[in-house]
Scaffold this active site. Structure first.
Site, mmCIF file in Angstrom:
data_model
loop_
_atom_site.group_PDB
_atom_site.id
_atom_site.type_symbol
_atom_site.label_atom_id
_atom_site.label_comp_id
_atom_site.label_asym_id
_atom_site.label_seq_id
_atom_site.Cartn_x
_atom_site.Cartn_y
_atom_site.Cartn_z
ATOM 1 N N SER A 279 0.840 -1.212 0.000
ATOM 2 C CA SER A 279 0.000 0.000 0.000
ATOM 3 C C SER A 279 0.870 1.255 0.000
ATOM 4 C CB SER A 279 -0.875 0.022 1.255
ATOM 5 O OG SER A 279 -1.781 -1.037 1.224
ATOM 6 N N ARG B 192 1.527 4.313 -2.996
ATOM 7 C CA ARG B 192 1.288 5.724 -2.676
ATOM 8 C C ARG B 192 2.558 6.552 -2.792
ATOM 9 N NH1 ARG B 192 -2.448 2.453 -0.446
ATOM 10 N NH2 ARG B 192 -4.477 3.252 0.227
ATOM 11 N N GLN C 105 -9.266 1.924 -0.190
ATOM 12 C CA GLN C 105 -9.058 2.270 -1.604
ATOM 13 C C GLN C 105 -10.054 3.338 -2.042
ATOM 14 O OE1 GLN C 105 -9.152 -1.430 -3.749
ATOM 15 N NE2 GLN C 105 -7.200 -2.119 -2.882
ATOM 16 N N ASP D 4 -6.546 -8.219 4.540
ATOM 17 C CA ASP D 4 -5.770 -9.024 3.591
ATOM 18 C C ASP D 4 -5.190 -10.290 4.216
ATOM 19 O OD1 ASP D 4 -6.243 -7.244 1.563
ATOM 20 O OD2 ASP D 4 -4.424 -6.079 1.933
ATOM 21 N N ARG E 8 -12.338 -14.816 -1.535
ATOM 22 C CA ARG E 8 -11.405 -15.466 -0.593
ATOM 23 C C ARG E 8 -12.104 -16.342 0.439
ATOM 24 N NH1 ARG E 8 -6.856 -10.669 -0.114
ATOM 25 N NH2 ARG E 8 -5.722 -11.340 -1.987
HETATM 26 C C1 S3P Z 1 -5.567 -1.431 0.156
HETATM 27 C C2 S3P Z 1 -6.797 -1.499 0.739
HETATM 28 C C3 S3P Z 1 -7.529 -2.747 0.961
HETATM 29 C C4 S3P Z 1 -6.626 -3.958 0.800
HETATM 30 C C5 S3P Z 1 -5.724 -3.851 -0.399
HETATM 31 C C6 S3P Z 1 -4.838 -2.625 -0.284
HETATM 32 C C7 S3P Z 1 -4.935 -0.115 -0.024
HETATM 33 O O1 S3P Z 1 -8.568 -2.841 0.003
HETATM 34 O O2 S3P Z 1 -7.395 -5.132 0.699
HETATM 35 O O3 S3P Z 1 -4.891 -4.989 -0.503
HETATM 36 O O4 S3P Z 1 -3.716 -0.062 -0.282
HETATM 37 O O5 S3P Z 1 -5.634 0.897 0.106
HETATM 38 P P1 S3P Z 1 -10.029 -2.172 0.286
HETATM 39 O O6 S3P Z 1 -9.794 -0.753 0.483
HETATM 40 O O7 S3P Z 1 -10.826 -2.445 -0.924
HETATM 41 O O8 S3P Z 1 -10.530 -2.893 1.495
#
Ligand code: S3P
Length: 759
Positions: free
Chosen positions: A344, A348, A491, A637, A668
């Site tokens: 993540s 970014r 996200q 995750d 999952r």
């Molecule tokens: C992430 C947010 C999560 C996560 C993904 C990475 C991110 O998804 O499952 O692997 O970097 O913002 P969601 O925001 O859809 O839950």
């Protein structure tokens, strides 16, 4: 460059003959040059045909072919070669094709397969249509991508096609049976066979083969012309030799190829000359930025191709990657390791670094396919990015308004994070863009970002059901909104905050449960204030980002596999270094500790605004729990591997409130339940979770990962407590988040081996 949509199928290595019988009874090779001769030799060597008959107008070449054992029989006429053959291969120069076809026609059996080996395919198809009036189902154009500067039957080499590609371009009406036979023949010669359309073949070859040959011929000619004594060649260094090696190729053959693939070649020459002109202007005007941008983009692209060519993964369509994990049961997990950087944060760091003013340096960047897809996409939008090299990346920020329109769709591979965050960012750009992804990403819901963005004024088209590809219309004026997120998704939140940087006024997002806050923290790190009030984060549009130094900690989501591994395997003691401990990510530690795991958090520190620690984990007797619902988004995750922990625990584990798991890289909940069932562990699936009764014995068996990286790695961990070997299919995507997983797993004591290539 815009190529027609590709359709490439990779045939697996197959048996070279059916039921021990040769694939063809009698193969006629017309034209015993390097390719025809090598094909004949390879067919004979591997016993792929009952008889290989050769024909060549040049009597001496024909006699030599027979003498060297390249062919079984030298035919004295075309008729003698073609009559009675069930495969006829035309290995003659492109310019001679039509005449040869006319001579072959009267003797060709109705059900004989007719193929060729030429470098351009539309001209062959046109010649066949001109001579036969149609393209029959038995005509299957072919092109082996192999060769050498040598020519003639003396250069024939039965191994010429080994580990090379052969492209077949069958028409829609082609007989599948015969396509398969011809594929098997080429595979029997050691080649990998791809099929694609004639038009796609010719475009691709114009760019990847014909243009480089043209440039090599032209460069050598230019330099030779500039220096009458050819003195220049005396001083030529290795680079010149490497670059111009192909200028020693057969001039007649290449003259044919350029004339027969005229249109595609002209298009690519125009494109190239216009790019060359731009470089010329950049040099003339001392524009170093442009030179650096183009060169580093090219260097990255070259590396990308090298990886692809060596079968490694990198932002490619997984269609031709097959990786299987094999696990032997049992083992202890010990050692001192650092897992790769946080995914993540890696995404970014590139996004904000690109939009910042100044140069951002990133340490610990995850060189996994997902974050590399983000990096590549910014390069495609004109940002100069150096690296990554051992996790170090230097981004030459272009400022909030400095991105350039990409030349084509931005391909984001498997990465949902990249696609959702990009959507917010691109909705506010002055140019149109399109976002695409692999098969898994193409099934994931994007309405969750497209809908609120539309409320801000964005214009976004999705495929049916809000799925990718996303077409984003540029030049829209966005206005800030307040958005109450129906799902707890970092996200979605991040997407809207990124769009909010460009919107008029304030954009605020309220989350129904705490989700990871890396975007908020990193924006602050780049000097952009994010107002936070309980569950609401807001930004005011119109500000700017200032370059920052980023130190990406190890990804707790990757560490999670080892936290569970060392907890469930006996006699384990493992230390994980420099793990990101952001409070919005530590659900996995909270849950495991509640289950009785022995995890010590050591050396807690804050680096670049993010908490980091070393974790020491030792074997423990885990017990089942009701997983607190507030921990779900904090461990979103990590559930696949937590299910493995639950299966090894004593008593029942219940998960609720986790319906989001159904729309990750795979469903999952279901995929884990199916995989556990394949290993003899029964579970009860509910719409928003699962019930797992621990203590059932984990058997050996085969698990389908559904190309989901975290499913693959979770079942690798399960092997530590299994009674028999486990095979896990479709593991190539482990490279999206955890490059080097296999080596690290082996190092700690997991008994893993792979089949196929893992990057
Ligand atoms: C992430 C947010 C999560 C996560 C993904 C990475 C991110 O998804 O499952 O692997 O970097 O913002 P969601 O925001 O859809 O839950």
């Amino acid at each position: 460059m815009c190529w027609p949509k590709r359709s490439v199928l990779v045939a697996r290595k197959a048996k070279v003959s059916n039921d021990g019988k040769p694939l063809f009874d009698r193969v006629a090779i017309i034209g015993l040059g390097l390719i025809g001769g090598s094909m004949a030799a390879a067919i004979r060597k591997h016993g792929l045909a009952g008889e290989v008959v050769g024909f060549d107008q040049r009597q001496d070449e024909l006699a030599l072919g027979a003498e060297l054992g390249v062919i079984d029989t030298a035919a004295q006429s075309l008729e003698q070669a073609v009559r009675g053959s069930d495969l006829v291969v035309l290995a003659v120069p492109v310019r001679a094709m039509r005449t040869v076809l006319e001579s072959v026609r009267p003797f060709l059996a109705n059900d004989a397969v007719l193929t060729d080996v030429g470098s351009t395919k539309s001209s062959f198809v046109a010649d066949v249509e001109a001579v036969f009036g149609e393209l029959s189902p038995y005509v299957i154009p072919g092109h082996p991508i192999a060769g050498s500067e040598k020519s003639g039957v003396r250069a024939a080499n039965a191994e010429l096609f080994a580990n090379h590609k052969v492209i077949l371009t069958p028409a829609e009406n082609a007989s599948q049976l015969h396509v398969q036979r011809l594929k098997s023949l080429w595979e029997g010669c050691g080649a990998t066979v791809l099929t694609m359309s004639v038009a796609y073949h010719d475009e691709v070859l114009a760019a990847t083969s014909h243009l480089p040959h043209l440039i090599a011929f032209s460069l050598v000619d230019t330099l030779a012309g500039e220096d009458e004594n050819m003195d220049i060649f005396r001083y030529a260094a290795g680079g010149f030799r490497d670059f111009t090696r192909i200028a020693a190729s057969d001039p007649v053959m290449w003259h044919d190829i350029f004339l027969s693939n005229r249109d595609a070649v002209l298009r690519v020459i125009d494109h190239f000359t216009s790019d060359l002109d731009q470089l010329r202007s950049a040099i003339a005007s001392g524009d170093g930025e442009t030179l650096l941008r183009v060169f580093s983009r090219a260097k990255a692209a070259r590396e990308h191709f090298s990886k692809m060519l060596s079968g490694q993964a990198y932002v490619t369509n997984n269609i031709d990657k097959q990786v299987t994990f094999h696990l032997q049961p049992g083992g202890t997990v010990r050692g001192d390791i650092r897992v790769p950087g946080d995914k993540s944060m890696s995404h970014r760091s590139i996004m904000l670094g690109a939009l910042a003013e100044g140069i951002t340096e990133v340490k610990g960047f995850l060189e996994g396919e997902d974050s590399l897809a983000t990096l590549q996409a910014f390069r495609d939008m004109g940002v100069t990015i150096e690296g990554p090299e051992n996790g170090f990346v230097r981004i030459h920020g272009v400022g909030m308004h400095g991105l350039q329109a990409p030349r084509g769709p931005l391909y984001l591979g498997n990465s949902g994070t990249a696609m959702r965050l990009f959507t917010g960012l691109l909705a506010a750009q002055p140019f149109d863009s399109e976002l695409t992804g692999d098969t898994s990403l193409s099934k994931r819901p994007m309405g969750r970002v497209a809908d609120p963005l539309r409320a801000m004024g964005a214009v976004i088209d999705t495929a049916e059901g809000g799925r990718p590809p996303l077409k984003i219309r540029g030049g829209q004026k966005l206005a800030g909104i307040h958005y109450d997120m129906p799902v707890a998704s970092a996200q979605v939140k991040s997407c809207l905050l990124l769009a909010g940087l460009y919107a008029d006024g304030v954009t605020s997002v309220t989350e129904p449960a705490t989700t990871r806050d890396h975007t908020e923290r990193m924006l602050e790190g780049f000097g952009y204030h994010v107002h936070r009030d309980g569950a609401t984060a807001s930004v005011t549009g119109g500000g700017k980002l200032t370059a920052a130094a980023i130190d990406v900690p190890a990804d707790i989501s990757s560490a999670a596999f080892f936290l569970v591994a060392a907890s469930i395997a006996e006699d384990s003691d493992l230390t994980l270094r420099h793990v990101g401990m952001n409070p919005t990510r530590v659900g996995v530690i909270n849950i495991l500790r509640q289950m009785g795991a022995n995890i010590e958090v050591l050396e807690e520190r804050v680096i670049g605004g993010e908490p980091v620690a070393d974790l020491r984990v030792r074997s423990a007797n885990l017990k089942g729990i009701d997983i607190p619902v507030d921990q779900v988004p904090l461990a979103i995750d990590e559930f696949p591997v937590l299910f493995i922990a639950a299966a090894c625990a004593e008593g029942r584990t219940v998960l609720r409130g986790a319906e989001e798991l159904r729309v990750k890289e795979s469903d999952r909940i279901q995929v884990m339940a199916d995989g556990l069932a394949a290993l003899g562990v029964e579970t009860t699936v509910t719409p928003d979770g699962i019930v797992i009764d621990g203590g059932q014995s984990i058997q050996g068996g085969t698990v389908e990962s559904h190309e989901d990286h975290r499913i693959s790695m979770s079942f690798a961990v399960a092997s530590l407590r299994a009674a028999g070997p486990i095979k896990i299919n479709d593991c190539a995507n482990v490279a999206t988040s955890f490059p080097g997983f296999v080596d690290l797993a082996l190092e700690t004591g997991i008994r893993i081996s792979t089949e196929g290539s893992e990057s």
